[in-house]
Design a protein around this motif. Structure first.
Motif, PDB file in Angstrom:
ATOM      1  N   ASP A 115       0.902  -1.321   0.074  1.00 37.74           N
ATOM      2  CA  ASP A 115       0.117   0.120  -0.028  1.00 37.74           C
ATOM      3  C   ASP A 115       1.137   1.100  -0.194  1.00 37.74           C
ATOM      4  OD1 ASP A 115      -2.224  -1.858   2.131  1.00 37.74           O
ATOM      5  OD2 ASP A 115      -2.580  -0.950   0.789  1.00 37.74           O
ATOM      6  N   PRO A 116       0.186   2.333  -0.977  1.00 42.06           N
ATOM      7  CA  PRO A 116       1.002   3.619  -1.082  1.00 42.06           C
ATOM      8  C   PRO A 116       1.646   4.381   0.786  1.00 42.06           C
ATOM      9  CG  PRO A 116      -0.566   3.937  -2.371  1.00 42.06           C
ATOM     10  CD  PRO A 116      -0.551   2.646  -0.868  1.00 42.06           C
ATOM     11  N   PRO A 167      10.391  10.137   0.807  1.00 40.49           N
ATOM     12  CA  PRO A 167       9.485   9.377   0.933  1.00 40.49           C
ATOM     13  C   PRO A 167       9.342   9.576  -1.300  1.00 40.49           C
ATOM     14  CG  PRO A 167       8.001  11.234   1.118  1.00 40.49           C
ATOM     15  CD  PRO A 167       9.586  10.861   1.502  1.00 40.49           C
ATOM     16  N   GLU A 168      10.613  10.528  -1.603  1.00 42.20           N
ATOM     17  CA  GLU A 168      10.647  10.518  -3.297  1.00 42.20           C
ATOM     18  C   GLU A 168      11.810  11.513  -3.728  1.00 42.20           C
ATOM     19  OE1 GLU A 168       6.442  11.959  -4.217  1.00 42.20           O
ATOM     20  OE2 GLU A 168       7.561  12.090  -5.888  1.00 42.20           O
ATOM     21  N   MET A 169      12.144  11.563  -4.612  1.00 44.05           N
ATOM     22  CA  MET A 169      13.618  11.886  -4.846  1.00 44.05           C
ATOM     23  C   MET A 169      13.828  12.056  -6.720  1.00 44.05           C
ATOM     24  SD  MET A 169      17.110  10.450  -2.751  1.00 44.05           S
ATOM     25  CE  MET A 169      17.845  11.792  -2.921  1.00 44.05           C
ATOM     26  N   SER A 170      14.860  13.134  -6.867  1.00 46.62           N
ATOM     27  CA  SER A 170      14.623  13.172  -8.567  1.00 46.62           C
ATOM     28  C   SER A 170      16.602  13.246  -8.792  1.00 46.62           C
ATOM     29  CB  SER A 170      13.566  14.006  -8.931  1.00 46.62           C
ATOM     30  OG  SER A 170      14.337  15.792  -8.189  1.00 46.62           O
ATOM     31  N   VAL A 171      16.359  12.902  -9.708  1.00 42.31           N
ATOM     32  CA  VAL A 171      18.350  12.982 -10.274  1.00 42.31           C
ATOM     33  C   VAL A 171      18.224  13.345 -12.134  1.00 42.31           C
ATOM     34  CG1 VAL A 171      18.326  10.657 -10.688  1.00 42.31           C
ATOM     35  CG2 VAL A 171      20.414  12.029 -10.053  1.00 42.31           C
ATOM     36  N   GLN A 172      19.312  14.124 -12.307  1.00 38.57           N
ATOM     37  CA  GLN A 172      19.201  14.162 -13.327  1.00 38.57           C
ATOM     38  C   GLN A 172      20.236  12.808 -14.205  1.00 38.57           C
ATOM     39  OE1 GLN A 172      17.459  17.406 -13.859  1.00 38.57           O
ATOM     40  NE2 GLN A 172      18.660  16.489 -15.699  1.00 38.57           N
ATOM     41  N   MET A 220      10.595   2.693  -7.958  1.00 40.40           N
ATOM     42  CA  MET A 220      10.034   2.433  -6.475  1.00 40.40           C
ATOM     43  C   MET A 220      11.229   1.962  -5.935  1.00 40.40           C
ATOM     44  SD  MET A 220       7.844   4.376  -5.122  1.00 40.40           S
ATOM     45  CE  MET A 220       7.385   3.534  -3.507  1.00 40.40           C
ATOM     46  N   TYR A 221      12.338   1.992  -4.879  1.00 42.27           N
ATOM     47  CA  TYR A 221      13.151   1.469  -4.043  1.00 42.27           C
ATOM     48  C   TYR A 221      13.144   1.390  -3.390  1.00 42.27           C
ATOM     49  CZ  TYR A 221      16.079   2.408  -7.819  1.00 42.27           C
ATOM     50  OH  TYR A 221      16.315   2.240  -9.313  1.00 42.27           O
ATOM     51  N   GLY A 260      10.937  -1.085   4.443  1.00 39.89           N
ATOM     52  CA  GLY A 260      10.956   0.119   4.860  1.00 39.89           C
ATOM     53  C   GLY A 260       9.470   0.058   3.735  1.00 39.89           C
ATOM     54  N   LYS A 261       9.463   1.949   4.092  1.00 38.77           N
ATOM     55  CA  LYS A 261       8.019   1.559   3.296  1.00 38.77           C
ATOM     56  C   LYS A 261       8.518   2.727   1.890  1.00 38.77           C
ATOM     57  CE  LYS A 261       5.781   3.981   7.571  1.00 38.77           C
ATOM     58  NZ  LYS A 261       4.949   4.872   7.995  1.00 38.77           N
ATOM     59  N   GLY A 262       8.978   2.389   1.477  1.00 37.86           N
ATOM     60  CA  GLY A 262       9.853   2.488  -0.271  1.00 37.86           C
ATOM     61  C   GLY A 262      10.290   4.330  -0.637  1.00 37.86           C
ATOM     62  N   MET A 263      10.436   4.567  -1.511  1.00 44.83           N
ATOM     63  CA  MET A 263      11.472   5.936  -1.980  1.00 44.83           C
ATOM     64  C   MET A 263      11.281   5.685  -3.283  1.00 44.83           C
ATOM     65  SD  MET A 263      14.324   8.287  -2.535  1.00 44.83           S
ATOM     66  CE  MET A 263      14.427   7.126  -4.157  1.00 44.83           C
ATOM     67  N   LYS A 264      10.562   6.530  -4.134  1.00 44.30           N
ATOM     68  CA  LYS A 264      10.543   6.795  -5.163  1.00 44.30           C
ATOM     69  C   LYS A 264      11.124   7.886  -6.094  1.00 44.30           C
ATOM     70  CE  LYS A 264       7.345   8.254  -9.142  1.00 44.30           C
ATOM     71  NZ  LYS A 264       5.373   8.845  -9.444  1.00 44.30           N
ATOM     72  N   LEU A 265      12.251   7.426  -6.932  1.00 51.24           N
ATOM     73  CA  LEU A 265      13.370   7.736  -7.588  1.00 51.24           C
ATOM     74  C   LEU A 265      12.838   8.447  -8.949  1.00 51.24           C
ATOM     75  CD1 LEU A 265      15.997   9.011  -7.144  1.00 51.24           C
ATOM     76  CD2 LEU A 265      16.202   6.634  -8.835  1.00 51.24           C
ATOM     77  N   THR A 266      12.777   9.510  -9.233  1.00 53.85           N
ATOM     78  CA  THR A 266      12.776   9.593 -10.600  1.00 53.85           C
ATOM     79  C   THR A 266      13.655   9.972 -11.050  1.00 53.85           C
ATOM     80  OG1 THR A 266      10.646  10.878  -9.807  1.00 53.85           O
ATOM     81  CG2 THR A 266      11.600  11.975 -12.125  1.00 53.85           C
ATOM     82  N   VAL A 267      13.784   9.664 -13.027  1.00 52.92           N
ATOM     83  CA  VAL A 267      15.325   9.984 -13.256  1.00 52.92           C
ATOM     84  C   VAL A 267      15.003  11.413 -14.545  1.00 52.92           C
ATOM     85  CG1 VAL A 267      17.221   9.572 -14.231  1.00 52.92           C
ATOM     86  CG2 VAL A 267      16.527   8.240 -13.241  1.00 52.92           C
TER      87      VAL A 267
END
Lengths: 113, 116
Positions: free
Chosen positions: A38-39, B9-14, B89-90, B107-114
């Motif tokens: 779940d999110p 919860p979220e990160m972004s990278v070039q 998601m990692y 863990g609850k996870g982390m969303k990676l945007t490239v």
């Protein structure tokens, strides 16, 4: 390659229905697992099995049961589906060795209306 | 009980840059295993890298490496030369070193945007 398959990618059921989610692995793994994703909550273990007909409760077993009659197949059963069981369900399998990775299926997105 | 915390919860990278994903855990055990899993959009979760707690050397797998700080209970993942396919998601995960116990704590996870 290890293959873990789940019977459905998407499933829509009504409140009160009995729901079966099936998982099959082709690598002769002893261990099989059912998770709920779940999110914002990550993956939470529902049940796992380390041998045929053997099962152990995970962190959130309430409202669920499981069946493992054959080594390659592990079923998750929702006896009476409720709306709060709407979620992504992931199955995984592994050998019972200390560093062995768990291999995951593609997931079943269940919606209970 | 063991817990795993991914605070971002979220990160972004070039694209082509380096990014570090953080993970901390809590345990009273001395022997255990740590994992990073990747879940691309609409695709299956796969193992990225794993680390045995008794090993001081940090694990590496091609562009992926970890910084394992046992005393600080920290297990960060570094992705070098980020690629568009790294977007996912990692999840950081922990497992005790106890015979017959193969349960993972995630863990609850982390969303990676490239970004291209």
């Amino acid at each position: 390659d290890v293959k873990v398959t789940q019977s459905s990618r998407y499933l829509v059921k009504r409140t009160g229905e009995k729901v079966f989610l099936e998982c099959v692995q082709d690598m002769d793994h002893e261990n099989m697992f059912w998770y709920r994703q779940d999110p914002g909550l990550g993956l939470r273990l529902i049940y796992f099995s380390y041998d045929v007909k053997m099962k152990e409760k995970g962190d959130i077993p309430e409202g669920y049961s499981v069946s493992r009659e054959k080594k390659e197949r592990f079923s998750l059963i929702l006896e009476s589906a409720s709306t709060n069981q709407t979620s992504m369900y992931l199955c995984a399998s592994s050998f019972p060795r200390y560093l062995d990775t768990q291999y995951f299926g593609p997931g079943t997105r269940l919606t209970v209306l | 009980a063991q817990t795993v915390t991914q605070s971002q919860p979220e990160m972004s990278v070039q694209e082509a840059e380096t990014v570090t994903l953080s993970c901390t855990y809590d345990t009273s055990e001395s022997d255990y295993y740590l994992f990073w899993y990747k879940q691309p959009p609409s695709r299956q979760m796969i193992l990225v890298i794993r680390q045995e707690a008794y090993k001081q050397q940090n694990a590496t797998e091609n562009r992926f490496s970890v910084n394992f700080q046992k005393a600080a209970k920290s297990f960060s993942l570094k992705i070098s030369d980020s690629q568009l396919g790294d977007a996912a998601m990692y999840f950081c995960a922990y497992r005790r070193d106890q015979g017959g116990s193969e349960k993972l704590v995630f863990g609850k996870g982390m969303k990676l945007t490239v970004n291209p």
